[in-house]
Design a protein around this motif. Structure first.
Motif: not given
Length: 607
Positions: A226-228, A309-313, A344-346
């Motif tokens: 992921p992006l640092e 691994v996906v939603i935060p980025y 998390v989305l909610m």
């Protein structure tokens, strides 16, 4: 035919001859005819030493010429001999790249040779586009790898991810290529009419070459770090410093938000702008990938890791709402796995999901207490029911459904249920009536009139009729109902929890007794940490029991040697008759002592 020719060339030339041919090619154009000869040794069937020697010579020949060579699509319309020469060299370079790709995706090739081939290809990617990043060659490499018969854990995929995915520009072009590859795989899947093998979730059932391609695509995509960060102090390593992240000066000669690389004197975009570009490409790559028909196992793995691994980025996490709601509507284990990301989305991104609690209530089945990812589900279930704004009927339905399930789940599940019920009773005082609600307080007439809403005089029953219609000992709770509003949970009681006081597993009975506090006074109790029990199993319970220090050991002391395995008092009201050839043993319940039945044993001779 080609293999015979290849063997003939290997017999004709030695390693020293190949080295001489390479030196001649590098020294003068007069030996340019050595180029096709050296290319003939770049095949998967060539002996590794011969292929390696030819490869090193050709790499040294092409690298300095690449920025000067015309494009592959450029038509030869000039009579300039120099241009014709460079066009011909360009065609040989394209052949060389094709041969290198053939070696790279051949699992039978020497591993050391494949690593050198990968490094050579990446060097061409670095400077092949007029000194800039050659995205076309890189896309061809990824395309051949994904659509080859290589295993998911092949050494080439590991080398690609471990050696090159640390560079920010390679990650950027990887995301671009993955979007194109996903669209191509999806188009091929539709053209092959393979939708018949899909269930309602879009999960692909049969195994095929396309499934293998999707697995390799996910393997590479999930191994991209992921992006640092996006702050000014972040430094990103680049494979080609003059690549996509190079800043352009404006009319006044300033670069605005761009920073300057002192070592190469190249103006590079600021870390914030780089992060913005990376997020956009990352989002498009993942959205395209999630649109593919995923194999069942991969589908579950993606759902498990999506919230980490996906939603935060993602540039906009709400783009996943369609994928997650479809997954959540499937039911069973898939819905349990989709709950984490949906939660998390909610809670963090303002997603409004209708009928969320109805779907969550439908997930409460005995099978979920034996699922692989049950720990995360119970933690999320406890979090979803934490709000004090939940209606009383909703909290009562969840509380009663959990209590009902405690009769059919393993001991580890019973521990989690008791913890969840305790927290619900503490958070929602309005449902404390479920702790001890006398049966028979409501009649069938009262229930029917309450449901129909009728209050005319025809529904009023006489006391004798009410008394005759009372359903004593019948639980009004409907465990088959999927709508929490219609379960009649508020008319029921938690009698199942009382039975857990006598559970055969000591930890369960001890835990129930330890929580017998006055729950109506919330200050006297604290919430139980559900995560302490959510991952329990028979093994964990057994391990805890054998580690316990027992202060008192239960002993069985008899004044006389027992003749029965079970005492007669355990079977009050039962009659047993055992007949054999010689005698008949009879256990009856005809006598009463102190208001209780007592079984006596009598012997009688056979008639």
């Amino acid at each position: 035919m080609a293999s015979k020719k290849q063997k003939k060339n290997e017999d004709k030339y030695s390693l020293s001859d190949l080295k001489t041919l390479g030196h001649q090619l590098l020294s003068s154009r007069a030996h340019i005819n050595n180029l096709p000869l050296l290319l003939s040794f770049i095949t998967p069937s060539t002996r590794p030493k011969y292929a390696l020697e030819s490869l090193l010579s050709l790499q040294s020949f092409f690298l300095p010429l690449l920025p000067q060579l015309p494009s592959s699509t450029h038509s030869v319309s000039q009579n300039d001999p120099e241009f014709i020469y460079r066009t011909w060299v360009r065609s040989k370079f394209d052949d060389f790249v094709q041969y290198l790709l053939d070696i790279a995706i051949c699992s039978e090739s020497n591993e050391a040779l494949r690593e050198v081939v990968l490094d050579t290809l990446m060097e061409f990617v670095k400077v092949g586009n007029g000194g800039k990043f050659h995205s076309a060659i890189y896309h061809r490499l990824l395309d051949r790898v994904v659509h080859s018969s290589l295993d998911v854990h092949d050494v080439l995929l590991d080398l690609l991810s471990s050696k090159y995915f640390k560079y920010i520009d390679i990650r950027y072009f990887t995301y671009i290529s993955f979007k194109k590859l996903s669209q191509r795989i999806g188009a091929k899947d539709i053209s092959d009419d393979r939708r018949e093998g899909l269930d309602t979730s879009g999960v692909n059932q049969p195994e095929s070459s396309l499934d293998l391609s999707v697995l390799k695509l996910y393997h590479l995509l999930s191994h991209i770090p992921p992006l640092e960060g996006s702050d000014v102090k972040s430094n990103y390593d680049m494979w080609n410093a003059a690549g996509i992240f190079t800043g352009k000066e404006n009319e006044k000669g300033h670069t605005g938000k761009q920073c300057k690389d002192e070592a190469t004197n190249i103006k590079v975009l600021s870390p914030a702008n780089i992060a913005k570009k990376m997020k956009l490409r990352f989002s498009k790559a993942w959205i395209s990938f999630l649109g593919l028909p995923l194999p069942v196992d991969l589908y579950k793995e993606v759902l498990v890791n999506l919230h980490q691994v996906v939603i935060p980025y993602l540039s906009n996490p709400l783009m996943l709402c369609d994928f997650l709601t479809r997954s959540y509507d499937i039911g069973g284990v898939v819905s349990v796995m989709a709950l984490s990301s949906l939660f998390v989305l909610m809670t963090q991104h303002g997603l409004d999901y209708p009928n969320f609690y109805e779907k969550l209530y439908a997930l409460l089945e005995s099978s979920v207490f034996m699922a692989k990812h049950r720990a995360r589900f119970f933690q999320l279930l406890d979090s979803c029911l934490k709000s004090p704004l939940l209606p009383a009927y909703l909290a009562a339905s969840f509380c009663k459904k959990l209590s009902w399930l405690s009769l059919a789940v393993p001991p580890s599940g019973a521990l989690v249920i008791v913890a969840l019920i305790h927290n619900l009773l503490r958070r929602h005082p309005s449902i404390n009536c479920l702790v001890h609600q006398e049966g028979g307080n409501e009649t069938t007439t009262d229930i029917k009139s309450a449901e129909s809403g009728a209050d005319d005089s025809t529904n009023v029953s006489s006391p004798s009729r009410v008394k005759s219609s009372m359903k004593t000992g019948i639980d009004p709770f409907d465990d088959k109902q999927t709508d929490p509003l219609k379960t009649n949970a508020m008319r029921s009681s938690l009698w199942e929890v009382d039975t857990l006081r006598h559970h055969y597993c000591p930890p369960v009975s001890r835990f129930v007794l330890s929580l017998e506090n006055d729950l109506t006074v919330r200050a006297k109790t604290t919430e139980v940490a559900v995560n302490d029990f959510s991952s329990g199993s028979y093994a964990t319970i057994f391990g805890d029991e054998i580690r316990r220090r027992v202060k008192q050991v239960p002993l069985a002391f008899y004044t006389a040697t027992p003749t029965l395995l079970f005492p007669e008092s355990d079977f009050l009201g039962w009659t047993f008759k055992l007949k054999d050839k010689d005698s008949t043993a009879v256990l009856d319940n005809t006598s009463k002592e102190n208001g209780h039945f007592s079984a006596k044993r009598s012997r009688g001779e056979s008639s």
